[in-house]
Design a protein around this motif. Structure first.
Motif, PDB file in Angstrom:
ATOM      1  N   VAL A 225       0.841  -1.196   0.000  1.00 58.27           N
ATOM      2  CA  VAL A 225       0.000   0.000   0.000  1.00 58.27           C
ATOM      3  C   VAL A 225       0.877   1.247   0.000  1.00 58.27           C
ATOM      4  O   VAL A 225       0.631   2.207  -0.756  1.00 58.27           O
ATOM      5  N   ALA A 226       1.921   1.248   0.831  1.00 58.32           N
ATOM      6  CA  ALA A 226       2.815   2.405   0.907  1.00 58.32           C
ATOM      7  C   ALA A 226       3.536   2.619  -0.421  1.00 58.32           C
ATOM      8  O   ALA A 226       3.684   3.755  -0.897  1.00 58.32           O
ATOM      9  N   VAL A 227       3.980   1.527  -1.044  1.00 55.79           N
ATOM     10  CA  VAL A 227       4.677   1.633  -2.327  1.00 55.79           C
ATOM     11  C   VAL A 227       3.744   2.188  -3.395  1.00 55.79           C
ATOM     12  O   VAL A 227       4.102   3.115  -4.144  1.00 55.79           O
ATOM     13  N   LEU A 249      10.571   6.191 -13.016  1.00 62.42           N
ATOM     14  CA  LEU A 249       9.422   6.227 -12.117  1.00 62.42           C
ATOM     15  C   LEU A 249       9.848   5.861 -10.699  1.00 62.42           C
ATOM     16  O   LEU A 249       9.415   6.492  -9.728  1.00 62.42           O
ATOM     17  N   SER A 250      10.692   4.855 -10.580  1.00 64.01           N
ATOM     18  CA  SER A 250      11.146   4.411  -9.263  1.00 64.01           C
ATOM     19  C   SER A 250      11.994   5.468  -8.583  1.00 64.01           C
ATOM     20  O   SER A 250      11.869   5.693  -7.371  1.00 64.01           O
ATOM     21  N   ARG A 251      12.853   6.123  -9.355  1.00 68.54           N
ATOM     22  CA  ARG A 251      13.676   7.192  -8.759  1.00 68.54           C
ATOM     23  C   ARG A 251      12.803   8.340  -8.272  1.00 68.54           C
ATOM     24  O   ARG A 251      13.060   8.926  -7.209  1.00 68.54           O
ATOM     25  N   LYS A 252      11.774   8.672  -9.059  1.00 72.69           N
ATOM     26  CA  LYS A 252      10.867   9.748  -8.654  1.00 72.69           C
ATOM     27  C   LYS A 252      10.137   9.382  -7.360  1.00 72.69           C
ATOM     28  O   LYS A 252       9.904  10.227  -6.490  1.00 72.69           O
ATOM     29  N   ALA A 253       9.789   8.099  -7.218  1.00 73.07           N
ATOM     30  CA  ALA A 253       9.105   7.640  -6.007  1.00 73.07           C
ATOM     31  C   ALA A 253      10.070   7.375  -4.866  1.00 73.07           C
ATOM     32  O   ALA A 253       9.635   7.167  -3.722  1.00 73.07           O
ATOM     33  N   GLY A 254      11.372   7.362  -5.156  1.00 71.12           N
ATOM     34  CA  GLY A 254      12.366   7.103  -4.124  1.00 71.12           C
ATOM     35  C   GLY A 254      12.401   5.657  -3.680  1.00 71.12           C
ATOM     36  O   GLY A 254      12.666   5.365  -2.500  1.00 71.12           O
ATOM     37  N   LEU A 255      12.182   4.724  -4.629  1.00 68.33           N
ATOM     38  CA  LEU A 255      12.121   3.303  -4.293  1.00 68.33           C
ATOM     39  C   LEU A 255      12.926   2.491  -5.307  1.00 68.33           C
ATOM     40  O   LEU A 255      13.105   2.919  -6.453  1.00 68.33           O
TER      41      LEU A 255
END
Length: 355
Positions: A225-227, A249-255
Motif C-alpha cells: 500500500v505504501a509503495v 518512475l522508481s527514482r521519482k518515487a524514491g524506491l
C-alpha cells in the motif's frame, strides 16, 4: 565487378535490428556503449568480408582482438539497463587484452580465448534476462522494454552460435585445411541472418499480466500500500512522457525498481506498463469527455506513441474503443459503471487499502 561479401550484409542486418530494438534507451553512458558495440560489430563484419572476400590478409592479426571486444561491450550495454551498479567494470577490459597478448606471443591460444569469451558472455547475458523484461530492462522506456529484452537474448544467442561455429571451423581448418573456410563462413552468416530475421519479425505475444495471489481482490499488505501510494503520486507528473521508464518512475518515487515492479504485480495484478497505461487511459477518457480534441491528438498528449498501442490499451481498460467511449450514453458514465474502476491509480490504491 565489385561484389559485396555476405558478412557485410549480415552485419548490416544485425546492426539495424539492434538499433531498432533499442530506441527509447536514453541513458547517455548506455547509448555510447551500444553505439560503440554496433560500430565495432559492423567493422568486424566488414573486416571478415575483406579477409575472406578479397583476401586482405593484413587484417588477420586485428580481427581476433576486435572480436573479443564485442562480448564485453554488449554485456555492459545491456547490463546498464538493469539500473543496478556494475562492480569492477575494468574487469571487462581483460578479454581483449588477453587475446591481443595471445595474438602477439601465443597464437595457439587465440581460438580458445575467443571461445571462452563468447560463451562466457553469452551465458552472462542469458542470466541477466531470466527475471523478465520489466525487471531487467528498467532503464528502457516502458514501451521499449520488450524489444530491448528480445535484443539482449538475440545478442546472447548469436554470441553462443558464433562461438561454437567458429570453434568447429577452427578444428576443421586445422585438420582439413582452409579451402572450405570461405564457404563455411558464408553458411554461418546465412544462418545468422535467418535467425535474426525470424526472431525479429515473428509476432510479439504480449506478456500476460500477473494475477493477484487470491485470484480475486489484490492481496494487500501495508508495505505494498505504501509503495503504490508513492508510485501513484510520482506517476501524476510523469505518465504523459512516452519515454517513461520503470527506473525513472522508481527514482521519482524514491524506491528500488524491483520493489516497485513487485508491489504493482502483487497488489493490482498488472505489470508496470499496464499500470502506467491505466493512468494514461484515465486521462484520455477525461479529455474525450471534456474537450473536443481528436483521439489522435489525445493519444500523444497522454503518453502513447502509436495509435495501435493506444487503441489496444484503451479497449483493455474500458472495454470500448475511443469512438465508442465518446458516443456512449453519458447517463451511465462514471469509472465504475464503465468497468474502468482500475483506470485511475488513486482508485487502485484505495481498493488495495480497503482489501
Amino acid at each position: 565487378m565489385l561484389t559485396i561479401p555476405l558478412p557485410f550484409f549480415a552485419g548490416l542486418v544485425f546492426v539495424l535490428t539492434l538499433h531498432g530494438s533499442l530506441r527509447g534507451v536514453d541513458l547517455p553512458g548506455t547509448r555510447k556503449i551500444f553505439n560503440a558495440f554496433l560500430v565495432l560489430y559492423a567493422a568486424q563484419c566488414i573486416g571478415i568480408g575483406l579477409r575472406f572476400g578479397y583476401g586482405v590478409d593484413s587484417l588477420v592479426p586485428l580481427l581476433p582482438v576486435t572480436a573479443s571486444a564485442m562480448p564485453p561491450l554488449s554485456y555492459l550495454a545491456f547490463r546498464n539497463l538493469t539500473a543496478s551498479t556494475i562492480r569492477m567494470p575494468w574487469v571487462h577490459v581483460l578479454p581483449p587484452l588477453a587475446v591481443a597478448l595471445a595474438v602477439a606471443f601465443v597464437r595457439p591460444l587465440v581460438d580458445l580465448l575467443l571461445l571462452l569469451t563468447f560463451v562466457g558472455y553469452a551465458i552472462a547475458l542469458f542470466r541477466i534476462t531470466r527475471a523478465g523484461s520489466h525487471e531487467v530492462m528498467a532503464e528502457a522506456a516502458l514501451q521499449r522494454m520488450q524489444p530491448a529484452f528480445r535484443a539482449a537474448r538475440l545478442t546472447a544467442a548469436l554470441m553462443l552460435f558464433f562461438a561454437l561455429s567458429d570453434g568447429a571451423l577452427a578444428i576443421y581448418a586445422e585438420n582439413y585445411g582452409n579451402a572450405d573456410v570461405p564457404l563455411a563462413v558464408s553458411l554461418m552468416n546465412l544462418a545468422a541472418i535467418a535467425a535474426v530475421l525470424a526472431y525479429y519479425l515473428r509476432p510479439q505475444v504480449p506478456q500476460p499480466a500477473p494475477r493477484p495471489a487470491t485470484g480475486g481482490a489484490p492481496a494487500a499488505c501495508p508495505e505494498d500500500v505504501a509503495v503504490l501510494t508513492r508510485v501513484s503520486a510520482a506517476l501524476e507528473t510523469l505518465f504523459a512522457d512516452e519515454n517513461l521508464s520503470l527506473a525513472r518512475l522508481s527514482r521519482k518515487a524514491g524506491l528500488p525498481a524491483r520493489e516497485v515492479s513487485a508491489a504493482i504485480n502483487r497488489s493490482t495484478g498488472l505489470n508496470v506498463s499496464q499500470f502506467v497505461n491505466n493512468r494514461r487511459v484515465a486521462e484520455a477518457c477525461r479529455l474525450l469527455d471534456e474537450t473536443t480534441k481528436s483521439a489522435t491528438t489525445i493519444l500523444f498528449e497522454v503518453g502513447f506513441s502509436t495509435k495501435s498501442n493506444f487503441n489496444r490499451e484503451f479497449r483493455r481498460v474500458t472495454g470500448k474503443n475511443p469512438r465508442q467511449w465518446k458516443a456512449r450514453d453519458t447517463g451511465t458514465s462514471g469509472a465504475q459503471a464503465e468497468g474502468v474502476d482500475l483506470v485511475a491509480q488513486r482508485q487502485q490504491v484505495g481498493n488495495v487499502q480497503q482489501a
